[in-house]
Design a protein around this motif. Structure first.
Motif, PDB file in Angstrom:
ATOM      1  N   GLU A  52       0.818  -1.203   0.000  1.00 30.97           N
ATOM      2  CA  GLU A  52       0.000   0.000   0.000  1.00 30.97           C
ATOM      3  C   GLU A  52       0.854   1.255   0.000  1.00 30.97           C
ATOM      4  OE1 GLU A  52      -1.840  -0.997   3.946  1.00 30.97           O
ATOM      5  OE2 GLU A  52      -1.567   1.161   4.279  1.00 30.97           O
ATOM      6  N   ALA A  53       0.228   2.315  -0.465  1.00 33.87           N
ATOM      7  CA  ALA A  53       0.824   3.645  -0.401  1.00 33.87           C
ATOM      8  C   ALA A  53      -0.052   4.460   0.526  1.00 33.87           C
ATOM      9  CB  ALA A  53       0.882   4.279  -1.791  1.00 33.87           C
ATOM     10  N   SER A  54       0.468   4.757   1.701  1.00 33.21           N
ATOM     11  CA  SER A  54      -0.326   5.505   2.677  1.00 33.21           C
ATOM     12  C   SER A  54       0.571   6.368   3.557  1.00 33.21           C
ATOM     13  CB  SER A  54      -1.157   4.540   3.529  1.00 33.21           C
ATOM     14  OG  SER A  54      -0.328   3.582   4.166  1.00 33.21           O
ATOM     15  N   HIS A  55       1.625   6.877   2.951  1.00 27.68           N
ATOM     16  CA  HIS A  55       2.602   7.675   3.681  1.00 27.68           C
ATOM     17  C   HIS A  55       2.792   9.008   2.958  1.00 27.68           C
ATOM     18  CE1 HIS A  55       6.252   8.686   5.860  1.00 27.68           C
ATOM     19  NE2 HIS A  55       6.166   7.582   6.556  1.00 27.68           N
ATOM     20  N   ASP A  56       2.682  10.106   3.679  1.00 27.98           N
ATOM     21  CA  ASP A  56       2.922  11.431   3.095  1.00 27.98           C
ATOM     22  C   ASP A  56       4.367  11.543   2.635  1.00 27.98           C
ATOM     23  OD1 ASP A  56       0.545  12.808   3.149  1.00 27.98           O
ATOM     24  OD2 ASP A  56       0.899  13.734   5.100  1.00 27.98           O
ATOM     25  N   CYS A  57       4.564  11.887   1.361  1.00 25.95           N
ATOM     26  CA  CYS A  57       5.920  12.121   0.845  1.00 25.95           C
ATOM     27  C   CYS A  57       6.864  10.986   1.200  1.00 25.95           C
ATOM     28  CB  CYS A  57       6.485  13.435   1.367  1.00 25.95           C
ATOM     29  SG  CYS A  57       5.495  14.845   0.910  1.00 25.95           S
ATOM     30  N   GLY A  58       6.356   9.754   1.141  1.00 25.44           N
ATOM     31  CA  GLY A  58       7.200   8.624   1.479  1.00 25.44           C
ATOM     32  C   GLY A  58       6.652   7.342   0.886  1.00 25.44           C
ATOM     33  N   ALA A  59       7.417   6.267   1.105  1.00 26.00           N
ATOM     34  CA  ALA A  59       7.044   4.977   0.548  1.00 26.00           C
ATOM     35  C   ALA A  59       6.266   4.146   1.557  1.00 26.00           C
ATOM     36  CB  ALA A  59       8.289   4.215   0.113  1.00 26.00           C
ATOM     37  N   GLY A  60       5.407   3.299   1.020  1.00 25.04           N
ATOM     38  CA  GLY A  60       4.788   2.262   1.825  1.00 25.04           C
ATOM     39  C   GLY A  60       3.738   2.753   2.791  1.00 25.04           C
ATOM     40  N   GLU A  61       3.719   2.047   3.936  1.00 22.78           N
ATOM     41  CA  GLU A  61       2.623   2.194   4.880  1.00 22.78           C
ATOM     42  C   GLU A  61       2.834   3.369   5.831  1.00 22.78           C
ATOM     43  OE1 GLU A  61       0.188  -0.932   7.751  1.00 22.78           O
ATOM     44  OE2 GLU A  61       1.623  -1.658   6.265  1.00 22.78           O
ATOM     45  N   GLY A  62       1.757   4.134   6.008  1.00 26.07           N
ATOM     46  CA  GLY A  62       1.799   5.246   6.944  1.00 26.07           C
ATOM     47  C   GLY A  62       0.419   5.518   7.470  1.00 26.07           C
ATOM     48  N   LYS A  63       0.186   6.751   7.847  1.00 23.42           N
ATOM     49  CA  LYS A  63      -1.109   7.098   8.434  1.00 23.42           C
ATOM     50  C   LYS A  63      -2.081   7.652   7.409  1.00 23.42           C
ATOM     51  CE  LYS A  63       0.666   7.821  13.080  1.00 23.42           C
ATOM     52  NZ  LYS A  63       1.306   8.752  14.005  1.00 23.42           N
ATOM     53  N   GLY A  64      -1.698   7.595   6.157  1.00 26.96           N
ATOM     54  CA  GLY A  64      -2.556   8.126   5.103  1.00 26.96           C
ATOM     55  C   GLY A  64      -1.847   9.241   4.366  1.00 26.96           C
ATOM     56  N   ILE A  65      -2.353   9.541   3.174  1.00 27.97           N
ATOM     57  CA  ILE A  65      -1.787  10.592   2.335  1.00 27.97           C
ATOM     58  C   ILE A  65      -2.688  11.818   2.454  1.00 27.97           C
ATOM     59  CG2 ILE A  65      -1.125  11.230  -0.009  1.00 27.97           C
ATOM     60  CD1 ILE A  65      -0.728   8.176  -0.539  1.00 27.97           C
ATOM     61  N   SER A  66      -2.113  12.906   2.923  1.00 27.68           N
ATOM     62  CA  SER A  66      -2.888  14.128   3.175  1.00 27.68           C
ATOM     63  C   SER A  66      -3.296  14.796   1.869  1.00 27.68           C
ATOM     64  CB  SER A  66      -2.041  15.115   3.982  1.00 27.68           C
ATOM     65  OG  SER A  66      -1.558  14.499   5.150  1.00 27.68           O
ATOM     66  N   PRO A  67      -4.320  15.618   1.929  1.00 24.21           N
ATOM     67  CA  PRO A  67      -4.717  16.375   0.729  1.00 24.21           C
ATOM     68  C   PRO A  67      -3.532  17.153   0.167  1.00 24.21           C
ATOM     69  CG  PRO A  67      -6.357  16.646   2.457  1.00 24.21           C
ATOM     70  CD  PRO A  67      -5.208  15.893   3.067  1.00 24.21           C
ATOM     71  N   GLY A  68      -3.326  17.041  -1.135  1.00 21.14           N
ATOM     72  CA  GLY A  68      -2.242  17.755  -1.797  1.00 21.14           C
ATOM     73  C   GLY A  68      -0.909  17.054  -1.712  1.00 21.14           C
TER      74      GLY A  68
END
Ligand SMILES: [Cu+2]
Length: 113
Positions: A61-77
């Motif tokens: 999954e892609a769910s990291h702001d300005c990064g690879a892989g798993e994170g807390k979600g991709i913010s608007p913009g």
């Protein structure tokens, strides 16, 4: 709320595939890659508890702001990305934030041999 997820191109050769996910919306999103069983079309998964679909079998999954892989979600913009190895077949890209799948956030990605 209606939302959408679009993928360009929607067909890629098998092997190493990099997804670059741009959030053009107004709320946080993600993209999860799931295999799409033969005979099944996108958008047909049932929501379970918490208005989320079953992510079992996720390939990444892609769910990291300005990064690879798993994170807390991709913010608007913002943009996130992930690189995975995909075999030939059909895949469903989904956002699994509560209610987003039912809201229309799914798209088919076809991987050719
Ligand atoms: Cu979403």
């Amino acid at each position: 709320m209606r939302m959408r997820l679009s993928v360009t191109p929607s067909q890629v050769p098998s092997g190493t595939v990099s997804l670059r996910v741009v959030n053009e919306g107004v709320t946080t999103h993600e993209v999860v890659v799931l295999p799409l069983p033969s005979g099944q079309t996108v958008g047909k998964r049932d929501e379970g508890p918490g208005q989320r679909i079953d992510e079992a079998g996720s390939l990444g999954e892609a769910s990291h702001d300005c990064g690879a892989g798993e994170g807390k979600g991709i913010s608007p913009g913002s943009t996130g990305w992930t690189t995975l190895k995909l075999s030939p077949g059909r895949y469903e890209l989904v956002c699994n934030f509560p209610g987003h799948y039912a809201g229309g956030m799914y798209a088919e990605l076809d991987v050719t041999g």
